[in-house]
Write an enzyme that holds these catalytic residues in place. Sequence first.
Site, PDB file in Angstrom:
ATOM      1  N   ASP A  16       2.792 -12.926  -5.900  1.00 48.27           N
ATOM      2  CA  ASP A  16       2.573 -13.754  -4.708  1.00 48.27           C
ATOM      3  C   ASP A  16       3.783 -14.654  -4.442  1.00 48.27           C
ATOM      4  OD1 ASP A  16       1.112 -14.570  -2.532  1.00 48.27           O
ATOM      5  OD2 ASP A  16      -0.030 -16.085  -3.634  1.00 48.27           O
ATOM      6  N   HIS A  33       9.313  -9.705   1.236  1.00 44.43           N
ATOM      7  CA  HIS A  33       8.652  -8.517   0.683  1.00 44.43           C
ATOM      8  C   HIS A  33       9.688  -7.539   0.120  1.00 44.43           C
ATOM      9  CE1 HIS A  33       4.931 -10.036   2.084  1.00 44.43           C
ATOM     10  NE2 HIS A  33       5.105  -9.759   3.354  1.00 44.43           N
ATOM     11  N   LEU A 127       6.345   2.669 -21.081  1.00 47.39           N
ATOM     12  CA  LEU A 127       5.388   1.788 -20.401  1.00 47.39           C
ATOM     13  C   LEU A 127       4.850   2.440 -19.126  1.00 47.39           C
ATOM     14  CD1 LEU A 127       5.713  -1.985 -19.704  1.00 47.39           C
ATOM     15  CD2 LEU A 127       5.647  -0.445 -17.738  1.00 47.39           C
TER      16      LEU A 127
HETATM   17  C1  IPE Z   1      -2.703 -11.538  -3.335  1.00 47.85           C
HETATM   18  O1  IPE Z   1      -1.906 -12.372  -2.577  1.00 47.85           O
HETATM   19  C2  IPE Z   1      -2.439 -10.110  -2.980  1.00 47.85           C
HETATM   20  C3  IPE Z   1      -1.139  -9.589  -3.404  1.00 47.85           C
HETATM   21  C4  IPE Z   1      -0.226 -10.234  -4.071  1.00 47.85           C
HETATM   22  C5  IPE Z   1      -0.906  -8.219  -3.045  1.00 47.85           C
HETATM   23  P1  IPE Z   1      -2.428 -13.000  -1.218  1.00 47.85           P
HETATM   24  O2  IPE Z   1      -1.366 -13.879  -0.703  1.00 47.85           O
HETATM   25  O3  IPE Z   1      -2.918 -11.935  -0.300  1.00 47.85           O
HETATM   26  O4  IPE Z   1      -3.690 -13.822  -1.727  1.00 47.85           O
HETATM   27  P2  IPE Z   1      -4.478 -15.025  -1.057  1.00 47.85           P
HETATM   28  O5  IPE Z   1      -4.792 -14.592   0.356  1.00 47.85           O
HETATM   29  O6  IPE Z   1      -3.563 -16.211  -1.074  1.00 47.85           O
HETATM   30  O7  IPE Z   1      -5.673 -15.211  -1.920  1.00 47.85           O
HETATM   31  C1  IPE Z   2       2.657 -11.526  -1.676  1.00 47.34           C
HETATM   32  O1  IPE Z   2       3.370 -12.448  -0.947  1.00 47.34           O
HETATM   33  C2  IPE Z   2       2.785 -10.134  -1.116  1.00 47.34           C
HETATM   34  C3  IPE Z   2       1.573  -9.627  -0.485  1.00 47.34           C
HETATM   35  C4  IPE Z   2       0.430 -10.253  -0.410  1.00 47.34           C
HETATM   36  C5  IPE Z   2       1.648  -8.315   0.102  1.00 47.34           C
HETATM   37  P1  IPE Z   2       2.746 -13.174   0.308  1.00 47.34           P
HETATM   38  O2  IPE Z   2       3.062 -12.386   1.541  1.00 47.34           O
HETATM   39  O3  IPE Z   2       1.313 -13.464   0.122  1.00 47.34           O
HETATM   40  O4  IPE Z   2       3.592 -14.508   0.321  1.00 47.34           O
HETATM   41  P2  IPE Z   2       3.068 -15.980   0.578  1.00 47.34           P
HETATM   42  O5  IPE Z   2       1.894 -16.211  -0.319  1.00 47.34           O
HETATM   43  O6  IPE Z   2       2.694 -16.057   2.028  1.00 47.34           O
HETATM   44  O7  IPE Z   2       4.241 -16.842   0.241  1.00 47.34           O
HETATM   45 MG    MG Z   3       0.269 -15.001  -0.676  1.00 47.19          MG
END
Ligand code: IPE
Ligand code: IPE
Ligand code: MG
Length: 239
Positions: A16, A33, A127
């Site tokens: 995240d 991303h 792994l």
């Molecule tokens: C969790 O992150 C999903 C992934 C990292 C793929 P999100 O950013 O979607 O989670 P929430 O919405 O903050 O719970």
């Molecule tokens: C995690 O990063 C990737 C996915 C959920 C696909 P985010 O896109 O949730 O990034 P933040 O949480 O908004 O910084």
């Molecule tokens: Mg996020």
Amino acid sequence: MSDINCVPRHVAIIMDGNGRWARKRGLPRTAGHQRGGDRIHPVALACARRGIEYVTVYAFSTENWTRPSAEIAALLHLLSTRIGSVARACLRDNLRLKLLGRLDGLSPESQEKVRGAVEMNAGNTGLTLCIAFDYGTRSEIVRAARQIVSRGVAPDAIDEELVSANLYTAGMPDVDLLIRCGGETRLSNFLMWQSAYAELYFTEVLWPDFGATDVDDALAEYARRNRRFGALPDGASSQ
Ligand code: IPE
Ligand code: IPE
Ligand code: MG
């Protein structure tokens, strides 16, 4: 990490913070991303070198379909265009790639690319790197229930082992250590059955900045934990 018993077999990572990493730099979220995608292989390799057998990374949740369509399109595109280079790097380093979740949200061509990349690594013995894509624990359990019922299994024959064997992670050990980057302290529907007794580790580090040192920090914290699985602490008497 000198004591082999202190090394987790299965590490799960909620990758995240990509969007915040990009925003801090005045870049579009997709740049975060992309950078996040580049971190997957190096972090998996660092884990392999530390004796970890399985790493599962959360790449796209079933709830991520609620994001704006342009961001979803960018994430799907990223998976299908980057999976080949991740697979080649894994081939070189003897890592096996596996996919947890669903691919049917991708075009047939993209699905083919992803399947081809996974097959490229089928013979590797190091792994196992699992990419959780269009994954959510709740839909995984619903899918398992449907599979079991469709085989006509008697209710008494359904046990925890059978449910586990019908999850995407069939045959894999449960999660020992679950790491979440990006500062949030929730599970967001990730491997919740498999992490029933996982040690949870939350870090402020944003996923695009996550590296080998952060793996070491998490492993050092893991080694300090006392896993009890419901039993009494060492040395405690039942008096
Ligand atoms: C969790 O992150 C999903 C992934 C990292 C793929 P999100 O950013 O979607 O989670 P929430 O919405 O903050 O719970
Ligand atoms: C995690 O990063 C990737 C996915 C959920 C696909 P985010 O896109 O949730 O990034 P933040 O949480 O908004 O910084
Ligand atoms: Mg996020």
